[in-house]
Design an enzyme around this catalytic site. Structure first.
Site, mmCIF file in Angstrom:
data_model
loop_
_atom_site.group_PDB
_atom_site.id
_atom_site.type_symbol
_atom_site.label_atom_id
_atom_site.label_comp_id
_atom_site.label_asym_id
_atom_site.label_seq_id
_atom_site.Cartn_x
_atom_site.Cartn_y
_atom_site.Cartn_z
ATOM 1 N N GLY A 54 -22.955 55.382 -17.718
ATOM 2 C CA GLY A 54 -23.454 56.734 -17.092
ATOM 3 C C GLY A 54 -24.902 56.802 -17.507
ATOM 4 N N GLU A 127 -24.224 45.770 -25.056
ATOM 5 C CA GLU A 127 -23.025 44.850 -24.647
ATOM 6 C C GLU A 127 -22.368 45.752 -23.727
ATOM 7 O OE1 GLU A 127 -19.375 42.751 -26.759
ATOM 8 O OE2 GLU A 127 -20.868 43.881 -27.950
#
Lengths: 250, 250
Positions: A54, A127
DNA sequence: CGGCGTCCCTCTCAGGTTGAGAATTACTCT
DNA sequence: AGAGTAATTCTCAACCTGAGAGGGACGCCG
């Protein structure tokens, strides 16, 4: 005081700053298990924790557009691949202390994706990956994202009942058994193959036959299955009901 | 950099700021018709147009808390009266140009209220009132509020199917016929009295008998009806399904 | 190649639910 | 008292669901 009066009389920039973000609960099915797209945070707060993909909404974009952009950035996908992903608004989360930095209201979205390649690490070198939702590090999700994920999962289970969105987890052509697999994975328990088959074909607009068959039978035998594509219905009438559970919150 | 340093050096104003408001689609039933709480705007933009009640979220309050506060302010109610009102989040609306003045994201809420007294004009002397949803001045609602109202109405119709929230439109005690009236009003068409009666009593936890009866029969005759109160179920299993309509593609 | 197990697809059947209509009975109004 | 209204219960056919079973196509292994 209402918004109109406020804006008429006050300078908006003088108001305590609030930011809007979009977060995405992106679900897919891999190897028969429901997976969720998560990013491991490279910076505080919650550094090292997993979080939903997001980010901030751009000044000129709609909420859903922002969510789709974030999803594209995090998965590294675009074009046709992304266009087959279903995306809808889930809910907004705005507890005053949900982010330690400042007041941030997050408009969460829910995405159903067919099996996608592993995401590539973005510019922040965070990651990213698809994690199975069973075995989620629920205590380690950043912010209130565990709650958002729970809401998204429940919404997903519910959506499968009355919409044909289960097909969004599959490719353009699929067998009834593959579709049943989606339901079994999302709902978490096995369904009666014969009854499911009858039901799917009896709901108007759910699926339509392509006329073709699979090239081979199943991995362990069985006949070739007929292929179907998604029909044009937006809602299933009558719905496929989840087997009654002992939920009854009392 | 650890989290403390990060937070100490964090500058909120570096991020694009957007205003957040809550708006409320408050529904009630008056004289057998569904009514909606609206405020007539006293100032531009959309001066003279009807708008949903709403306003800015306070820095220390949750979204739903803000919505309840706005509802209390606009209806002039508090305490027990307000506590019986059901309030839930509906959806968020954030098109960049939905407000001509600045970027405003509105978190819309949906409320089901028993028959409430007429609201009093608030301090800004804006007119406020319950308007029947049929006969809404749909072209004259401010901003994108017509769209929000549509979404709220559809959500309300849907909620009546699988939750016992229809009881929130009624007082603490009610008859099966009054409950049927709620469904007929919200869904917009008559239901079979006998079948409705059978169904309501067969769904566990929907209603429970108080043991009492109404004081009088109906206004135009008929026996006294038994009284019920809301049961403790949160969801209806199995649901009350709306009569099948022609495939509704929104 | 042949046997075995898998699994797609169809069928049957009992039980439950729904829609439609109607019967029964207790009221109100005139 | 009679007419009309409405709460509650019943009946019955149509439909839907869950559970089990069977035919037959196919992959795998020996």
């Amino acid at each position: 005081m209402n918004e109109q009066d406020f804006l008429a009389g006050y300078d908006p920039s003088a108001y305590p700053s609030t930011a809007i973000t979009v977060d995405v609960v992106a679900l897919t099915i891999r190897e028969g298990a429901l997976h969720l797209l998560l990013i491991r945070r490279g910076q505080p707060p919650y550094q090292g924790h997993w979080a939903l993909p997001g980010g901030f909404v751009q000044p000129d974009e709609d909420l859903t557009t922002g969510a789709r952009r974030e999803l594209a950035e995090e998965t590294g996908l675009g074009g046709d691949r992304l266009r087959r992903v279903h995306l809808e608004q889930l809910a907004s989360y705005g507890a005053p202390d949900r982010d330690p930095r400042m007041r941030i209201v997050s408009v969460a979205h829910l995405a159903f994706a067919p099996d996608l390649p592993d995401p590539v690490a973005d510019s922040d070198a965070d990651e990213a990956g698809w994690l199975p939702v069973t075995a989620l590090p629920s205590r380690q999700l950043a912010f209130d994202h565990a709650r958002i994920v729970d809401d998204g999962l429940e919404r997903a289970r519910s959506k499968l009942e009355y919409t044909p969105l289960a097909t969004r987890f599959l490719g353009p052509e699929f067998t009834i058994a593959e579709l049943r697999g989606v339901y079994e994975t999302v709902w978490g328990h096995p369904l009666h193959a014969g009854n499911f088959h009858r039901k799917v074909l009896s709901v108007p607009g759910f699926v339509e036959s392509t006329g073709g068959n699979t090239e081979r039978g199943g991995a362990r035998g069985g006949p070739r299955a007929r292929l179907y594509r998604a029909g044009d219905a937006r809602l299933l009438h009558p719905a496929l009901l989840r087997p009654a559970r002992e939920e009854t919150v009392r």
